[in-house]
Motif scaffolding. Sequence first.
Motif, mmCIF file in Angstrom:
data_model
loop_
_atom_site.group_PDB
_atom_site.id
_atom_site.type_symbol
_atom_site.label_atom_id
_atom_site.label_comp_id
_atom_site.label_asym_id
_atom_site.label_seq_id
_atom_site.Cartn_x
_atom_site.Cartn_y
_atom_site.Cartn_z
ATOM 1 N N ASP A 207 0.836 -1.196 0.000
ATOM 2 C CA ASP A 207 0.000 0.000 0.000
ATOM 3 C C ASP A 207 0.870 1.244 0.000
ATOM 4 N N GLN A 208 2.052 1.098 0.574
ATOM 5 C CA GLN A 208 2.973 2.225 0.614
ATOM 6 C C GLN A 208 4.386 1.682 0.532
ATOM 7 N N LEU A 209 5.220 2.321 -0.315
ATOM 8 C CA LEU A 209 6.607 1.889 -0.431
ATOM 9 C C LEU A 209 7.490 3.061 -0.036
ATOM 10 N N ILE A 210 8.130 2.926 1.115
ATOM 11 C CA ILE A 210 8.994 4.007 1.593
ATOM 12 C C ILE A 210 10.413 3.719 1.133
ATOM 13 N N VAL A 211 11.003 4.653 0.382
ATOM 14 C CA VAL A 211 12.374 4.443 -0.069
ATOM 15 C C VAL A 211 13.319 5.335 0.722
ATOM 16 N N GLY A 212 14.524 4.842 0.963
ATOM 17 C CA GLY A 212 15.483 5.618 1.741
ATOM 18 C C GLY A 212 16.884 5.422 1.188
ATOM 19 N N GLY A 213 17.846 6.069 1.821
ATOM 20 C CA GLY A 213 19.243 5.926 1.410
ATOM 21 C C GLY A 213 19.479 6.471 0.010
ATOM 22 N N GLY A 214 20.501 5.930 -0.653
ATOM 23 C CA GLY A 214 20.830 6.363 -2.009
ATOM 24 C C GLY A 214 19.666 6.133 -2.959
ATOM 25 N N ILE A 215 18.868 5.104 -2.675
ATOM 26 C CA ILE A 215 17.699 4.801 -3.504
ATOM 27 C C ILE A 215 16.759 6.002 -3.551
ATOM 28 N N ALA A 216 16.531 6.613 -2.372
ATOM 29 C CA ALA A 216 15.627 7.777 -2.309
ATOM 30 C C ALA A 216 16.172 8.923 -3.148
ATOM 31 N N ASN A 217 17.513 9.054 -3.199
ATOM 32 C CA ASN A 217 18.092 10.161 -3.977
ATOM 33 C C ASN A 217 17.690 10.072 -5.447
ATOM 34 N N THR A 218 17.677 8.854 -5.979
ATOM 35 C CA THR A 218 17.275 8.699 -7.382
ATOM 36 C C THR A 218 15.803 9.094 -7.566
ATOM 37 N N PHE A 219 14.979 8.785 -6.574
ATOM 38 C CA PHE A 219 13.561 9.173 -6.647
ATOM 39 C C PHE A 219 13.398 10.688 -6.496
ATOM 40 N N ILE A 220 14.241 11.282 -5.627
ATOM 41 C CA ILE A 220 14.185 12.740 -5.449
ATOM 42 C C ILE A 220 14.541 13.409 -6.788
ATOM 43 N N ALA A 221 15.596 12.894 -7.436
ATOM 44 C CA ALA A 221 16.000 13.440 -8.742
ATOM 45 C C ALA A 221 14.891 13.233 -9.772
ATOM 46 N N LEU A 236 18.710 5.669 -14.001
ATOM 47 C CA LEU A 236 17.505 4.981 -13.508
ATOM 48 C C LEU A 236 16.385 5.958 -13.144
ATOM 49 N N ILE A 237 16.575 7.215 -13.491
ATOM 50 C CA ILE A 237 15.557 8.225 -13.190
ATOM 51 C C ILE A 237 14.237 7.893 -13.886
ATOM 52 N N ASP A 238 14.319 7.483 -15.147
ATOM 53 C CA ASP A 238 13.080 7.149 -15.873
ATOM 54 C C ASP A 238 12.387 5.952 -15.238
ATOM 55 N N GLU A 239 13.215 4.993 -14.807
ATOM 56 C CA GLU A 239 12.676 3.805 -14.140
ATOM 57 C C GLU A 239 11.964 4.223 -12.842
ATOM 58 N N ALA A 240 12.590 5.139 -12.101
ATOM 59 C CA ALA A 240 11.989 5.624 -10.850
ATOM 60 C C ALA A 240 10.651 6.317 -11.155
ATOM 61 N N LYS A 241 10.623 7.095 -12.239
ATOM 62 C CA LYS A 241 9.360 7.772 -12.619
ATOM 63 C C LYS A 241 8.284 6.738 -12.927
ATOM 64 N N ARG A 242 8.697 5.689 -13.659
ATOM 65 C CA ARG A 242 7.730 4.630 -14.004
ATOM 66 C C ARG A 242 7.180 3.961 -12.750
ATOM 67 N N LEU A 243 8.087 3.724 -11.776
ATOM 68 C CA LEU A 243 7.647 3.070 -10.533
ATOM 69 C C LEU A 243 6.646 3.943 -9.780
ATOM 70 N N ILE A 244 6.913 5.244 -9.742
ATOM 71 C CA ILE A 244 5.997 6.167 -9.049
ATOM 72 C C ILE A 244 4.629 6.138 -9.744
ATOM 73 N N ALA A 245 4.656 6.199 -11.086
ATOM 74 C CA ALA A 245 3.399 6.206 -11.844
ATOM 75 C C ALA A 245 2.652 4.875 -11.671
ATOM 76 N N ALA A 246 3.396 3.765 -11.729
ATOM 77 C CA ALA A 246 2.770 2.438 -11.600
ATOM 78 C C ALA A 246 2.148 2.268 -10.219
ATOM 79 N N ALA A 247 2.854 2.779 -9.204
ATOM 80 C CA ALA A 247 2.327 2.668 -7.842
ATOM 81 C C ALA A 247 1.010 3.436 -7.739
ATOM 82 N N LYS A 248 0.993 4.648 -8.297
ATOM 83 C CA LYS A 248 -0.236 5.473 -8.267
ATOM 84 C C LYS A 248 -1.378 4.724 -8.924
#
Length: 388
Positions: A207-221, A236-248
Motif C-alpha cells: 500500500d505504501q513503499l517508503i524508499v530511503g538511502g541512495g535509492i531515495a536520492n534517485t527518486f528525489i531526482a 535509472l531516473i526514468d525507471e523511478a518515474k515509471r515506478l511512481i506512476a505504476a504505484a499510483k
Amino acid sequence: IKRMVDLDLSGKRVLIRQDLNVPVKNGQVTSDIRIQASVPTIEKALAAGAAVMVMSHLGRPEEGQYDDASSLKPVAERLSSLLGKPVRLQKDWIDGITIAAGEVVLCENVRFNVGEEKNSDALGQKMAALCDVFVMDAFGTAHRAQASTHSVAKFAPIACAGPLLASELDALGKALETPTKPLIAIVGGSKVSTKLTVLKSLSEKVDQLIVGGGIANTFIAAMGYPVGKSLYEADLIDEAKRLIAAAKQAGSDIPIPTDVVCAKEFSETAVATVKQVADVEADDLILDIGPDTAKNYAELLKSAGTIVWNGPVGVFEIEQFGNGTRVMSQAIADSSAFSIAGGGDTLAAIDKYGIEDKISYTSTGGGAFLEFLEGKELPAVEILKSRQ
Ligand code: 3PG
C-alpha cells in the motif's frame, strides 16, 4: 514440503545444511546471529535421537583446495559453546563420516569441494550417501542452486525442510502473500540498480513503499529536485518515474522525502545540515532523510498492519546521519503490525537501536530475503517441493 519435525529421526544419520556464513575477523566470529539461529534445529535433531552432521559454506573460497582463512574452525568453536557440547570439525568428510547418535560433526566448508557451486550431481550424490535424512535449513542460501543446497536434496533418501527454513518461509509468506493490510515496505540501501526488481515487485504488492538511502536520492531526482553530489543513478531516473506512476495506478504510493540531512563531505566529523529537498546545493551530499520526513514516515507506520523492512534510510553508522533510521526503527518497534526485517545492514541497525525483541520476525537471509521479496522461486525450496 516435508518438515523435519514430522519425521522420526531416532537412530538416523541426519545431514543438516545450515547457513553458518558469518563474519569472521582475526579468527573470531564477529556476529553469531546465524549460528544462534541454527541451534534449535540441531538440538531438536539430537533430542530426537539422531546423529547430526552439519554442513555450511563460509565466504567464497577457491574450489578444490583447503584454505585456512575460510575454515569453519571459529564457527565450530562458537557452535560448540552455544550447544554446550563438543562439535567435531571434520576436514575430509565427503567420502564418509563416522558418527554415533547424540554426536555433532561439522563438515568443513562445503565450498572447498570441486563441483559445489556448479551444483554437481556427482558431489550431491556423495553428500546424499552420508545420510538417511537430508534437512535443508539454510534459508540464507536457499537462493543458490548448489550441490549442498540443491543436488543433495535430489538424491538423499529423504529430503525435508528444517525448522528455521520453515519458519522463515512461514513468516515471509504471512508478510507478503496474506498480509494484514495496509502493507508498508521500507527499502533503503545505496543503489536502485541492486534493488530494482525488489522495488518493482513490492510496488505492485504494497500500500505504501517508503524508499530511503541512495535509492531515495534517485527518486528525489526523478521528481525534478537537485541532489548535488549525492549518490544517485541518473540512468535509472526514468525507471523511478515509471515506478511512481505504476504505484499510483495500483492505488499505492511511493512518498518522496520533503526534507533531507546534507553535508559537504562524507566523514565522521562532517557537519550535518537539514534542508528542504528543493534547497539542496550543488556541493551537498544527501546522507539521511530529514526530521520532518522521518516523523511523517513514522506516522504512516502507525497505521500499518504489516511492515517489511530491508535497508537503512540513511548513513546510520555515522551519528549525525542516523536520525532517520533511528526514528524508523523506533516506529517499527512501537507498531503493533506484523513486522519482518532482513539484510545485513538492517540487522546491524536493529542491533544498534536495540529493537531485536520488538520485530516480529528477523530473517537470517540477505540475498535470499531479497529474492523472496522479488517474488522469485528459491531453488533449494523448489527441489524440496518435488520431494514431498
Ligand atoms: C549470504 O550471506 O547471503 C549467503 O550465505 C549466501 O552467500 P553467497 O552470496 O556467497 O552465496
